[in-house]
Design an enzyme around this catalytic site. Structure first.
Site, PDB file in Angstrom:
ATOM      1  N   HIS A   1      66.850 -34.078 -14.982  1.00 51.35           N
ATOM      2  CA  HIS A   1      65.684 -33.205 -14.964  1.00 51.35           C
ATOM      3  C   HIS A   1      65.836 -32.111 -16.020  1.00 51.35           C
ATOM      4  CE1 HIS A   1      64.884 -34.407 -10.472  1.00 51.35           C
ATOM      5  NE2 HIS A   1      64.633 -35.375 -11.323  1.00 51.35           N
TER       6      HIS A   1
ATOM      7  N   ASN B   1      61.903 -31.700  -8.356  1.00 48.01           N
ATOM      8  CA  ASN B   1      61.699 -32.789  -9.327  1.00 48.01           C
ATOM      9  C   ASN B   1      60.499 -32.442 -10.218  1.00 48.01           C
ATOM     10  OD1 ASN B   1      62.149 -33.395  -6.473  1.00 48.01           O
ATOM     11  ND2 ASN B   1      63.020 -35.276  -7.217  1.00 48.01           N
TER      12      ASN B   1
HETATM   13  O1  KBG Z   1      67.448 -38.901  -5.815  1.00 49.95           O
HETATM   14  C1  KBG Z   1      66.974 -38.895  -7.126  1.00 49.95           C
HETATM   15  C2  KBG Z   1      65.856 -37.910  -7.276  1.00 49.95           C
HETATM   16  O2  KBG Z   1      64.751 -38.161  -6.450  1.00 49.95           O
HETATM   17  C3  KBG Z   1      65.469 -37.652  -8.655  1.00 49.95           C
HETATM   18  O3  KBG Z   1      64.377 -37.214  -8.946  1.00 49.95           O
HETATM   19  C4  KBG Z   1      66.518 -37.789  -9.702  1.00 49.95           C
HETATM   20  O4  KBG Z   1      65.990 -38.161 -10.915  1.00 49.95           O
HETATM   21  O5  KBG Z   1      67.581 -38.622  -9.402  1.00 49.95           O
HETATM   22  C5  KBG Z   1      68.096 -38.543  -8.098  1.00 49.95           C
HETATM   23  C6  KBG Z   1      69.304 -39.407  -7.981  1.00 49.95           C
HETATM   24  O6  KBG Z   1      70.363 -38.779  -8.637  1.00 49.95           O
END
Ligand code: KBG
Length: 502
Positions: free
Chosen positions: A425, A468
């Site tokens: 992210h 997220n």
């Molecule tokens: O659990 C996921 C999560 O929902 C998300 O947005 C991210 O990209 O990755 C996670 C897993 O590490």
């Protein structure tokens, strides 16, 4: 391979990147009557462009196979693995590389679909008016098919919801324990299977060629190597595209150029094009992850493998700058198989933390080393401030509290920071703002000083955030796309057609 004849295309809008954000721009601009060419350096992996790869029986039934598929589609940008491995349980204090997905649909070919709105004061950018946030979040949720009932019939989901609601009964509305917003729906022909939203969901009629107003063409394995600024630098004159399917170069001339190929590759293309404002790559944030696993008590009336997965959320709120999702996801590398435990009763507690945007946390591009496509190699400089660290430790205390409320952690999976496993992210690298010295795009998502160059994606998010980012980036793209339509006043009658002039 012999080079074929160069081509020349003329369109209203060129979109680079076919993930959820690029597709949002495409949908709005085509519905507004524009001709749109969308290119992606990656291949198309499904019959319907950009479909979620988990929408098959095989991958929904066999998590291990699905995990292998996802690992194969997450490609490290640095040529060799990082030389530093943190001790498990340490706070991840650096980012050594980035993982990207080269594919039509981008990371939405395998994402979890978690689509929360960002908190109005803790996370949202003030440069977009509050009323716009409400409007465009609503539209983004519709476009992505976000819902909060995917696990409504699950016994395990209710168990988690009840236990955490008791523990966190003090949280104010609407920030209490609740269903995780997910971009997915149960299949009507077999409700045990889920259809996850992908870029194809956003494209809607564009995905199957039934668009009615403007024109749309999506080309896989087409790399945008460079944008050519016009003399004076206030407009982009054309884009150089390499067609790797027919090994030729295409010169694309557009009224509007939209770059939406992720928080790392978007600034990379700007850098390669000589568009290098001071804030490019700076103010980078990434979310530290605290993680634990527990096991649900089994309900004698329901076989665990028949029960839909739990999907529970504790949103970010004031005083709690972390996002909590209690669900079932792919295992991290450090998780050993839990011997003697039915894996379908194991539940993940995944907490994402907030890091302040600071100019010294940044992405740099090499002038000498190139990535696999021959583009400038990205490198990272990233550390956590003392405030960031304190916030993550408070998050860890909270994770321990929630784990206890669910009956304690599995011995092999105690509360810890997961290293090195960022949630992908990355934000801030082409941030939006009202000051050209500290941002790359203005509140309309237009690059400062370049009239016809717009950006989209998580890189625009200028604030520290823990939730997220996809829904927020889609909402920002919707707003920007409407702005482009109102700026250009184009209609199908006077717009450029998707025209080969070569
Ligand atoms: O659990 C996921 C999560 O929902 C998300 O947005 C991210 O990209 O990755 C996670 C897993 O590490």
């Amino acid at each position: 391979m012999a080079q074929q004849r160069d081509d020349r295309l003329r369109v209203d809008a060129l979109i680079v990147g076919s993930g959820p954000v690029g597709c949002t721009f495409a949908r709005i601009l085509v519905e507004g009557g524009q001709s749109v060419l969308m290119v992606d350096a990656g291949p198309q992996l499904s019959g319907r462009p950009g479909e979620h790869l988990r929408n098959t029986f095989l991958y929904q039934r066999d998590v291990e196979r699905y995990g292998n598929l996802v690992s194969g589609h997450l490609q490290r940008l640095s040529p060799s693995p990082p030389d530093r491995i943190d001790q498990p349980g340490d706070l991840p204090a650096r980012i050594d590389s980035a993982l990207v997905t080269y594919a039509v649909g981008g990371m939405a070919t395998h994402w979890t679909g978690v689509t929360p709105r960002h908190h109005p004061t803790v996370e949202r950018a003030g440069c977009i008016p509050a009323a716009d946030w409400e409007e465009f979040y609503g539209q983004a949720e519709m476009l992505l098919g976000t819902r909060t009932d995917l696990s409504a019939d699950s016994v395990g989901h209710q168990t988690v919801l009840d236990a955490l609601s008791r523990e966190y009964s003090d949280l104010p509305e609407p920030y209490g324990v609740q269903h995780l917003p997910l971009a997915a729906q149960r299949r009507t022909d077999n409700p045990r299977l889920v259809r996850w939203s992908g870029a194809d969901t956003i494209l809607g009629p564009l995905a199957d060629g039934s668009h009615e107003r403007g024109e749309f063409s999506l080309r896989e394995q087409h790399l945008c190597r460079r944008l050519q600024p016009a003399a004076g630098g206030t407009r982009i004159e054309y884009a150089e595209i390499e067609d790797h399917t027919r090994w030729r170069n295409i010169r694309v001339e557009a009224e509007t150029y939209i770059i939406a190929c992720g928080a790392v590759l978007t600034p990379q293309l700007l850098y390669a094009s000589g568009v290098r404002p001071d804030a490019l790559g700076r103010y980078l944030t990434e979310q530290p992850v605290a993680f634990a696993q527990t096991v649900l008590p089994s309900d004698p009336g329901t076989a665990p493998e028949q029960d839909p997965d739990p999907n529970v959320w504790i949103p970010v709120s004031e005083g709690r700058p972390w996002h909590c999702q209690i669900h079932r996801d792919l295992p991290y590398d450090d998780v050993e198989p839990h011997r003697g435990i039915d894996s379908s009763s194991v539940v993940d507690l995944r907490w994402f933390g907030l890091v302040d945007p600071r100019p010294e946390n940044r992405l740099l591009f090499s002038d000498t080393t190139r990535d696999i496509f021959g583009m400038p190699q990205p490198e990272f400089e990233f550390s956590l401030s003392s405030n960031d660290l304190a916030r993550q430790w408070s998050m860890m205390v909270d994770l321990r509290r929630a784990t206890r409320a669910l009956g304690g952690h599995l011995p092999a999976s105690p509360p810890r920071f997961v290293v090195p496993a960022p949630p992908l992210h990355v934000t801030g690298t082409v941030r939006m703002g009202t000051d050209a010295d500290t941002s790359v795009v203005d509140p309309d998502a237009r690059v400062w000083g370049i009239d016809n160059l717009y950006l989209g994606g998580n890189g625009l998010i200028p604030t520290g955030s823990a939730s997220n980012p996809t829904l927020t980036s889609v909402a920002m793209a919707l707003r920007a796309a409407r702005g482009i339509l109102s700026h250009t006043h184009r209609s199908i009658d006077n717009g450029h057609r998707l025209l080969s002039t070569g």
